[in-house]
Design a protein around this motif. Structure first.
Motif, PDB file in Angstrom:
ATOM      1  N   THR A  72     -10.008  -2.063  -8.636  1.00  0.00           N
ATOM      2  CA  THR A  72     -10.763  -1.589  -7.479  1.00  0.00           C
ATOM      3  C   THR A  72     -11.125  -0.126  -7.664  1.00  0.00           C
ATOM      4  O   THR A  72     -10.314   0.675  -8.141  1.00  0.00           O
ATOM      5  CB  THR A  72      -9.926  -1.760  -6.183  1.00  0.00           C
ATOM      6  N   GLU A 102       0.815  -1.211   0.000  1.00  0.00           N
ATOM      7  CA  GLU A 102       0.000   0.000   0.000  1.00  0.00           C
ATOM      8  C   GLU A 102       0.852   1.266   0.000  1.00  0.00           C
ATOM      9  O   GLU A 102       0.457   2.292  -0.551  1.00  0.00           O
ATOM     10  CB  GLU A 102      -0.986   0.001   1.177  1.00  0.00           C
ATOM     11  N   TRP A 140      -5.497  -4.079  -7.365  1.00  0.00           N
ATOM     12  CA  TRP A 140      -5.624  -2.640  -7.125  1.00  0.00           C
ATOM     13  C   TRP A 140      -6.241  -1.928  -8.325  1.00  0.00           C
ATOM     14  O   TRP A 140      -7.120  -1.084  -8.177  1.00  0.00           O
ATOM     15  CB  TRP A 140      -4.237  -2.052  -6.809  1.00  0.00           C
ATOM     16  N   TYR A 190      -0.823  -7.833  -6.510  1.00  0.00           N
ATOM     17  CA  TYR A 190      -1.465  -6.729  -5.785  1.00  0.00           C
ATOM     18  C   TYR A 190      -1.921  -5.667  -6.778  1.00  0.00           C
ATOM     19  O   TYR A 190      -3.031  -5.142  -6.698  1.00  0.00           O
ATOM     20  CB  TYR A 190      -0.499  -6.129  -4.762  1.00  0.00           C
ATOM     21  N   GLY A 241      -8.430   2.047  -4.784  1.00  0.00           N
ATOM     22  CA  GLY A 241      -7.864   1.368  -5.946  1.00  0.00           C
ATOM     23  C   GLY A 241      -7.546   2.312  -7.089  1.00  0.00           C
ATOM     24  O   GLY A 241      -7.585   3.528  -6.962  1.00  0.00           O
ATOM     25  N   GLU A 246       2.128   2.782  -3.429  1.00  0.00           N
ATOM     26  CA  GLU A 246       1.250   3.752  -4.090  1.00  0.00           C
ATOM     27  C   GLU A 246       1.212   5.066  -3.339  1.00  0.00           C
ATOM     28  O   GLU A 246       1.378   6.129  -3.934  1.00  0.00           O
ATOM     29  CB  GLU A 246      -0.159   3.181  -4.242  1.00  0.00           C
TER      30      GLU A 246
END
Length: 164
Positions: free
Chosen positions: A60, A12, A57, A53, A66, A15
């Protein structure tokens, strides 16, 4: 194109800190737009779980954190995903690394280096450092009965299997 990432970060944070997945999404979309072809995503080692992932992502919705590409984004933009020596089911040695700072590989392979490592960069220091690396949590072994099925543990028997 090739996109490297800071392997120490939890997914996470790739990003939120670096915009990594947004850059990857833009690179794939640009390739598709300029060539008319779908992209082939190739990953190695931990890049396999990073790519997985990303694939979750990107579809989403933005309001859920996302990439907002929509449910058919992967179908429209990605031809295939090639994973070379990926860690999709985790890495067992991540457990002692997080719990104790154990570096069994180095200690076993090169005892002299292991002794030097302990002297200058002891287990407590390593444990404290590695617990700041969110990526190690993403490499914890995955599975259990949900993946491997009941009775997959060594030594466990059922009526139809002999004891080990």
């Amino acid at each position: 194109s090739m996109l490297s990432y800071d392997w120490r970060l939890g997914y996470e944070y790739l990003e939120s800190r670096d915009g990594y997945f947004s850059k990857l999404k833009a690179a794939v979309e640009t390739h598709h737009k300029t060539s008319g072809e779908k992209a082939v995503i190739v990953s190695h080692s931990m890049g396999g779980t990073v790519s997985y992932y990303f694939l979750q992502w990107v579809v989403t919705d933005v309001k859920h954190g996302g990439g907002g590409g929509g449910k058919d984004w992967v179908e429209r933009h990605v031809h295939s995903f090639v994973n070379i020596a990926g860690t999709m089911l985790g890495v067992p040695k991540s457990i002692p690394a997080l719990l104790s700072g154990e570096l069994k590989d180095i200690a076993v392979l090169m005892p002299q280096i292991g002794d030097l490592l302990e002297q200058f960069f002891g287990r407590r220091v390593r444990k404290n450092l590695w617990n700041t690396w969110g990526s190690l949590y993403g490499m914890l072994p995955k599975g259990g009965d949900a993946l491997w099925g009941s009775g997959a543990d060594l030594g466990e028997t059922t009526d139809s299997t002999p004891a080990v």
